[in-house]
Scaffold this motif. Structure first.
Motif, PDB file in Angstrom:
ATOM      1  N   VAL A  21      -8.438   2.822  24.765  1.00 39.29           N
ATOM      2  CA  VAL A  21      -9.540   3.214  25.011  1.00 39.29           C
ATOM      3  C   VAL A  21      -7.802   4.000  26.218  1.00 39.29           C
ATOM      4  CG1 VAL A  21     -10.076   5.187  27.235  1.00 39.29           C
ATOM      5  CG2 VAL A  21     -11.329   3.566  25.596  1.00 39.29           C
ATOM      6  N   LEU A  22      -7.171   4.442  25.724  1.00 35.62           N
ATOM      7  CA  LEU A  22      -5.646   5.166  26.448  1.00 35.62           C
ATOM      8  C   LEU A  22      -5.624   5.676  27.902  1.00 35.62           C
ATOM      9  CD1 LEU A  22      -4.224   6.546  23.236  1.00 35.62           C
ATOM     10  CD2 LEU A  22      -3.723   4.261  24.206  1.00 35.62           C
ATOM     11  N   ARG A  23      -5.371   4.970  29.028  1.00 31.74           N
ATOM     12  CA  ARG A  23      -5.180   5.729  30.262  1.00 31.74           C
ATOM     13  C   ARG A  23      -4.639   6.605  30.679  1.00 31.74           C
ATOM     14  NH1 ARG A  23      -5.563   0.132  33.323  1.00 31.74           N
ATOM     15  NH2 ARG A  23      -4.585   1.534  35.410  1.00 31.74           N
ATOM     16  N   GLU A  24      -5.403   7.547  31.281  1.00 31.62           N
ATOM     17  CA  GLU A  24      -4.289   8.630  31.249  1.00 31.62           C
ATOM     18  C   GLU A  24      -3.401   8.337  32.584  1.00 31.62           C
ATOM     19  OE1 GLU A  24      -2.075  11.756  30.632  1.00 31.62           O
ATOM     20  OE2 GLU A  24      -4.102  11.189  29.878  1.00 31.62           O
ATOM     21  N   ASP A  25      -3.742   7.799  33.511  1.00 28.79           N
ATOM     22  CA  ASP A  25      -2.679   7.015  34.626  1.00 28.79           C
ATOM     23  C   ASP A  25      -1.374   6.122  34.287  1.00 28.79           C
ATOM     24  OD1 ASP A  25      -4.737   4.871  33.531  1.00 28.79           O
ATOM     25  OD2 ASP A  25      -4.015   3.815  36.189  1.00 28.79           O
ATOM     26  N   VAL A  26      -1.469   5.282  33.507  1.00 29.51           N
ATOM     27  CA  VAL A  26      -0.777   4.356  32.020  1.00 29.51           C
ATOM     28  C   VAL A  26       0.029   5.324  31.799  1.00 29.51           C
ATOM     29  CG1 VAL A  26      -0.297   2.716  30.403  1.00 29.51           C
ATOM     30  CG2 VAL A  26      -1.951   2.709  31.989  1.00 29.51           C
ATOM     31  N   THR A  27      -0.265   6.525  30.195  1.00 30.46           N
ATOM     32  CA  THR A  27       0.596   7.596  30.495  1.00 30.46           C
ATOM     33  C   THR A  27       1.258   8.550  31.069  1.00 30.46           C
ATOM     34  OG1 THR A  27      -1.356   7.717  28.488  1.00 30.46           O
ATOM     35  CG2 THR A  27      -0.015   9.677  29.002  1.00 30.46           C
ATOM     36  N   ASP A  28       0.829   8.582  32.332  1.00 32.16           N
ATOM     37  CA  ASP A  28       1.668   9.243  32.648  1.00 32.16           C
ATOM     38  C   ASP A  28       2.835   8.715  33.577  1.00 32.16           C
ATOM     39  OD1 ASP A  28      -0.043  11.947  33.156  1.00 32.16           O
ATOM     40  OD2 ASP A  28      -1.206  10.891  34.925  1.00 32.16           O
ATOM     41  N   ALA A  29       2.985   6.973  34.379  1.00 28.60           N
ATOM     42  CA  ALA A  29       3.515   5.747  34.635  1.00 28.60           C
ATOM     43  C   ALA A  29       4.416   6.019  33.737  1.00 28.60           C
ATOM     44  CB  ALA A  29       2.768   4.810  34.928  1.00 28.60           C
ATOM     45  N   ILE A  30       4.208   6.613  32.573  1.00 28.40           N
ATOM     46  CA  ILE A  30       5.114   5.726  30.636  1.00 28.40           C
ATOM     47  C   ILE A  30       6.232   7.282  30.829  1.00 28.40           C
ATOM     48  CG2 ILE A  30       5.581   5.793  28.312  1.00 28.40           C
ATOM     49  CD1 ILE A  30       3.371   3.700  28.710  1.00 28.40           C
ATOM     50  N   ARG A  31       5.266   8.780  31.232  1.00 22.72           N
ATOM     51  CA  ARG A  31       6.373   9.442  31.215  1.00 22.72           C
ATOM     52  C   ARG A  31       7.157   9.417  32.063  1.00 22.72           C
ATOM     53  NH1 ARG A  31       0.931  12.798  29.711  1.00 22.72           N
ATOM     54  NH2 ARG A  31       1.807  13.275  27.122  1.00 22.72           N
TER      55      ARG A  31
END
Length: 205
Positions: A21-31
């Motif tokens: 499950v792709l966590r949105e907070d992790v995605t934002d941190a990567i961006r």
């Protein structure tokens, strides 16, 4: 349909146990880490390892979302490039051109444009794959918008039949790109209004 389930014709199938499950907070941190890494080292020297380190995640977290650094950066570029779409519908050619310039100016002043696009264009000169990807991200959507603006102007009688959308896009966005991305100059008060008037006059000539 419940989270974790996917439908196919005639069946309902549960996602495999343990599916990520792709966590949105992790995605934002990567961006966020991508912007920081690009500012620090540029596209050519940027690495998935460096991005992951800045984001405080493992490399697998990045690769679950994007297959390569090019795919990651182009995803961000595309997100900026499509801001303000679809095409404006102000009811006049001048109004539509002015609205397009406003959207384009906002996008070109974004960190993606000022830091990423010049780097990508250098890489595109060396790699057909990057060149095609950059064209798709930056140009194809804008061409569609320009085609709509020209078509509507022709229908209103403001432009002649056969007006070229590609020429329209060059006249509208080209000077703005030169000023903001190449020269990196400011936009004086009234600049977009004057550019809109000049572009419309050139299109009607």
């Amino acid at each position: 349909m419940l989270p974790g389930m996917a439908e196919t014709p005639g069946t309902t199938r549960r996602a495999p146990a343990g599916a990520a499950v792709l966590r949105e907070d992790v995605t934002d941190a990567i961006r966020t880490a991508v912007f920081e890494e690009l500012a620090a080292v540029g596209f050519a020297r940027m690495s998935i390892e460096g991005i992951a380190r800045r984001a405080g995640v493992g490399k697998t977290a990045v690769y679950r979302r994007w297959k390569s650094k090019l795919a990651l950066v182009l995803d961000l570029v595309t997100a900026v490039a499509v801001q303000g779409l679809p095409a404006p519908a102000t009811g006049s050619l001048h109004g539509d051109v002015r609205a397009l310039l406003e959207v384009a100016a906002h996008a070109l002043r974004h960190p993606v444009a000022s830091q990423v696009i010049p780097d990508l264009l250098v890489e595109a000169a060396r790699s057909p794959e990057i060149a095609d990807a950059v064209k798709a991200a930056l140009l194809d959507g804008r061409q569609g918008v320009a085609a709509v603006v020209v078509r509507e102007a022709v229908a209103r009688g403001e432009l002649p039949e056969g007006a070229d959308p590609d020429r329209a896009l060059d006249l509208i966005v080209g000077p703005l790109y030169w000023r903001l991305v190449v020269v990196r100059g400011d936009l004086p008060k009234g600049y977009l209004d004057g550019l809109a008037a000049s572009a419309v006059a050139a299109l009607k000539a």
